[in-house]
Design an enzyme around this catalytic site. Structure first.
Site, mmCIF file in Angstrom:
data_model
loop_
_atom_site.group_PDB
_atom_site.id
_atom_site.type_symbol
_atom_site.label_atom_id
_atom_site.label_comp_id
_atom_site.label_asym_id
_atom_site.label_seq_id
_atom_site.Cartn_x
_atom_site.Cartn_y
_atom_site.Cartn_z
ATOM 1 N N THR A 27 -34.998 41.522 47.887
ATOM 2 C CA THR A 27 -36.321 41.915 47.075
ATOM 3 C C THR A 27 -37.501 41.885 47.998
ATOM 4 O OG1 THR A 27 -35.396 40.648 45.216
ATOM 5 C CG2 THR A 27 -37.774 40.834 45.304
ATOM 6 N N SER A 76 -17.337 40.581 34.016
ATOM 7 C CA SER A 76 -17.481 41.554 32.679
ATOM 8 C C SER A 76 -16.161 42.197 32.406
ATOM 9 C CB SER A 76 -18.488 42.294 32.818
ATOM 10 O OG SER A 76 -18.568 43.451 31.857
ATOM 11 N N THR A 129 -19.040 35.303 48.293
ATOM 12 C CA THR A 129 -18.102 34.679 47.742
ATOM 13 C C THR A 129 -17.412 33.588 48.551
ATOM 14 O OG1 THR A 129 -15.700 34.761 47.147
ATOM 15 C CG2 THR A 129 -16.389 36.425 48.591
ATOM 16 N N ASP A 131 -14.725 32.418 48.919
ATOM 17 C CA ASP A 131 -13.228 32.793 49.472
ATOM 18 C C ASP A 131 -13.121 33.382 50.969
ATOM 19 O OD1 ASP A 131 -12.660 31.905 46.883
ATOM 20 O OD2 ASP A 131 -12.477 33.968 46.008
HETATM 21 O O1 F6P Z 1 -13.890 33.736 43.871
HETATM 22 C C1 F6P Z 1 -14.372 32.437 43.766
HETATM 23 C C2 F6P Z 1 -13.355 31.488 43.017
HETATM 24 O O2 F6P Z 1 -14.295 30.257 43.006
HETATM 25 C C3 F6P Z 1 -12.142 31.430 43.366
HETATM 26 O O3 F6P Z 1 -12.002 30.699 44.534
HETATM 27 C C4 F6P Z 1 -11.514 31.142 42.176
HETATM 28 O O4 F6P Z 1 -10.151 31.191 42.189
HETATM 29 C C5 F6P Z 1 -12.435 31.533 41.052
HETATM 30 O O5 F6P Z 1 -13.540 32.118 41.647
HETATM 31 C C6 F6P Z 1 -12.424 30.502 40.063
HETATM 32 O O6 F6P Z 1 -13.053 31.448 38.874
HETATM 33 P P1 F6P Z 1 -13.864 30.917 37.660
HETATM 34 O O7 F6P Z 1 -15.024 30.222 38.103
HETATM 35 O O8 F6P Z 1 -14.231 32.186 36.774
HETATM 36 O O9 F6P Z 1 -12.924 29.846 37.166
#
Ligand code: F6P
Length: 324
Positions: A27, A76, A129, A131
């Protein structure tokens, strides 16, 4: 490419600590370039449903230290369809948004790519993320904070594991990737990590039982990736195959996604946010901002989401060497 005067910004998929720092950076960098910025709420879902607000520099004040995302997020189903993406593109047209900055993980950036191709909209991805599974960047925003959160939790679990002479299987997130599991195991001094990337036929549990437990150790901690049955699966196996051991499971769950972002994630997010605007100024489109060995790079989104990011085999060696 047409001149950019207005951009949209959204966060999508699972939230990650540091997303707010990225929203702030995008932003402010855009506004200092005299561009207009629209915040799009609840990710692709909000773009479809016209949840859009004009942002000022004040809209992003006092957020750098906050976990989650002030823009909110969503997964979504509608956006997975061409019809949903067409509605999203209409919203962009309505606000005269010339380019979109998307902060999210694998699924969110894949969606961005599809939108870009179907509707000729320049898109820049910022990897957000916990991950750390996006190819081309050493780290994704949120990964460092989540890793530190896990290590803090495992340190606490070790206190009780030691007191009771127990084996603990601690399940961590990561979806299909073992970065959180492997590195938290090393950082917490766990006896083993069970990760999806280890594709050898070797039974990781049998190896651990044979190797990780020695007489002088009366407790053990095994970090298990959530994939393929996770910690429960291994705990059940130990109960059946090695009934002499006292076993417990701890699934860390969504607490791994919360909390204040670490300094590392705040800096990473700030750098990537500024780089996203620079990328647009340079005429880049459909690339993800990446930092590879401290060098800023642009990776085609298609590559970042499709190529598997490998785990450095040196980490496995370190784990095995130190867990004797
Ligand atoms: O991608 C991030 C993450 O936290 C993953 O590590 C996990 O598998 C997933 O999202 C969990 O998703 P939700 O919050 O939709 O249950």
């Amino acid at each position: 490419m047409a001149k950019i005067e207005t951009i949209g910004i959204l966060t999508s998929g699972g939230d990650a600590p540091g997303m707010n720092a990225a929203i702030r950076a995008v932003t402010r960098a855009a506004i200092s370039n005299d561009w207009k910025v629209y915040g799009i709420y609840r990710g692709w879902e909000g773009l479809i449903n016209d949840e859009v607000k004009l942002f000022t520099t004040e809209s992003v004040s006092n957020i750098i230290q906050r976990g989650g995302t002030i823009l909110k997020t969503a997964r979504s189903d509608a956006f997975r369809t061409p019809e949903g993406r067409a509605v999203a593109a209409k919203t962009l047209k309505k606000y005269k948004i010339d380019a979109l900055v998307v902060i999210g993980g694998n699924g969110s950036l894949s969606g961005a790519e599809e939108l870009a191709h179907e509707h000729d909209i320049p898109v820049i991805g910022i990897p957000g993320t916990i991950d750390n599974d996006l190819y081309g960047t050493d780290s994704t925003i949120g990964y460092d904070t989540a890793l530190n959160t896990i290590v803090e939790c495992v340190d606490k679990i070790r206190d009780t594991a030691c007191s009771h002479n127990r084996i603990f299987f601690v399940e961590v997130m990561g979806r299909d990737a073992g970065f959180l599991a492997q590195n938290s195991a090393i950082a917490a001094g766990a006896e083993a990590a069970i990760i999806p990337e280890d594709k050898t036929d070797i039974d990781q549990l049998a190896t651990f039982i044979g190797h990780g437990i020695r007489k002088s150790k009366n407790s053990s901690i095994v970090i298990v990736s959530e994939k393929d049955g996770g910690a429960m699966h291994y705990a059940d196996r130990v109960r059946k195959e090695y009934p002499e051991y006292d076993v417990r499971v701890s699934i860390l769950g969504h607490l791994q996604r919360g909390g204040k972002p670490s300094a590392f994630d705040r800096i990473l997010a700030s750098r990537m946010g500024v780089a996203a605007i620079e990328a647009l100024k340079e005429g880049q489109r459909n690339v993800m901002i990446a930092i590879d060995q401290d060098q800023m790079r642009y990776i085609p989104i298609a590559k970042a989401v499709k190529i598997d990011k490998p785990i450095d085999p040196e980490l496995l060696t370190v784990q095995n060497t130190l867990s004797i």
